[in-house]
Write an enzyme that holds these catalytic residues in place. Structure first.
Site, PDB file in Angstrom:
ATOM      1  N   HIS A 227       1.108  -1.488  -0.281  1.00  0.00           N
ATOM      2  CA  HIS A 227       0.029   0.123  -0.064  1.00  0.00           C
ATOM      3  C   HIS A 227       0.992   1.116   0.013  1.00  0.00           C
ATOM      4  O   HIS A 227       0.222   2.314  -0.769  1.00  0.00           O
ATOM      5  CB  HIS A 227      -1.253  -0.517   0.842  1.00  0.00           C
TER       6      HIS A 227
ATOM      7  N   LYS B 262     -16.556  -7.296   4.900  1.00  0.00           N
ATOM      8  CA  LYS B 262     -15.890  -7.457   5.557  1.00  0.00           C
ATOM      9  C   LYS B 262     -16.030  -7.166   6.814  1.00  0.00           C
ATOM     10  O   LYS B 262     -15.920  -6.752   7.580  1.00  0.00           O
ATOM     11  CB  LYS B 262     -14.404  -6.755   4.404  1.00  0.00           C
TER      12      LYS B 262
ATOM     13  N   ARG C  66      -2.033  -5.855  -8.059  1.00  0.00           N
ATOM     14  CA  ARG C  66      -0.904  -7.037  -8.765  1.00  0.00           C
ATOM     15  C   ARG C  66      -0.844  -7.733  -9.305  1.00  0.00           C
ATOM     16  O   ARG C  66       0.016  -8.779  -9.883  1.00  0.00           O
ATOM     17  CB  ARG C  66      -1.382  -7.402  -7.048  1.00  0.00           C
TER      18      ARG C  66
ATOM     19  N   SER D 198      -3.805  -7.539   2.708  1.00  0.00           N
ATOM     20  CA  SER D 198      -3.584  -7.172   4.193  1.00  0.00           C
ATOM     21  C   SER D 198      -4.144  -8.822   4.622  1.00  0.00           C
ATOM     22  O   SER D 198      -4.332  -9.037   6.095  1.00  0.00           O
ATOM     23  CB  SER D 198      -4.489  -6.424   4.321  1.00  0.00           C
TER      24      SER D 198
END
Length: 160
Positions: free
Chosen positions: A17, A41, A90, A127
């Site tokens: 990040h 989440k 990514r 994460s």
């Protein structure tokens, strides 16, 4: 003033990040890093804790500020006169999802998205993986800032 938004859940903030935020800070006059509340989440850290970790992690950048928001990203951008969202990618799978979001955001509010390829050093980093590895006592010291590592270890009751 050229302004951009780096949104995310940042639960917790990782070096991946911070790589994107730091690179965005070189391109824009002001970068707002906004912790977005995602009710789908389950978070390890509260919004306030995530903001505090981000503030400490980005303290060296004079043009980065931290905020939080609940709702649509484009509504936040419109309310704060931010024309660009910066997103790190990514893998190709990230692109498929993020392209849809970018096109929707452009259509809803004219907000553009800048896709920034992740540094290969962090291409695997998420994460959720950091939390899982920490939970089982694994070493994530190279993946997060030291102050975040400390909070992770305190929260999970682990040390490495």
């Amino acid at each position: 003033m050229r302004r951009a938004l780096c949104p995310g859940s940042f639960d917790p903030v990782t070096n991946g990040h911070l790589d994107i935020v730091g690179r965005a800070a070189l391109l824009y006059d002001e970068v707002v890093v906004a912790v977005f509340v995602n009710e789908s989440k389950s978070s390890m850290f509260s919004v306030e804790e995530r903001r505090a970790m981000l503030e400490e992690a980005t303290a060296a950048y004079g043009n980065v500020r931290i905020d939080a928001f609940h709702g649509l990203i484009v509504d936040y951008c419109t309310a704060h006169d931010i024309p660009v969202i910066v997103k790190g990618l990514r893998a190709v799978s990230d692109f498929d999802y993020e392209l849809q979001m970018a096109q929707m955001n452009r259509g809803l509010a004219g907000v553009d998205t800048l896709f920034m390829p992740t540094n290969p050093e962090y291409s695997f980093l998420a994460s959720s993986l950091v939390k899982e590895i920490t939970k089982w006592g694994g070493d994530v010291s190279s993946l997060v800032p030291a102050h975040v590592l400390k909070r992770l270890q305190e929260r999970t009751g682990t040390t490495h």
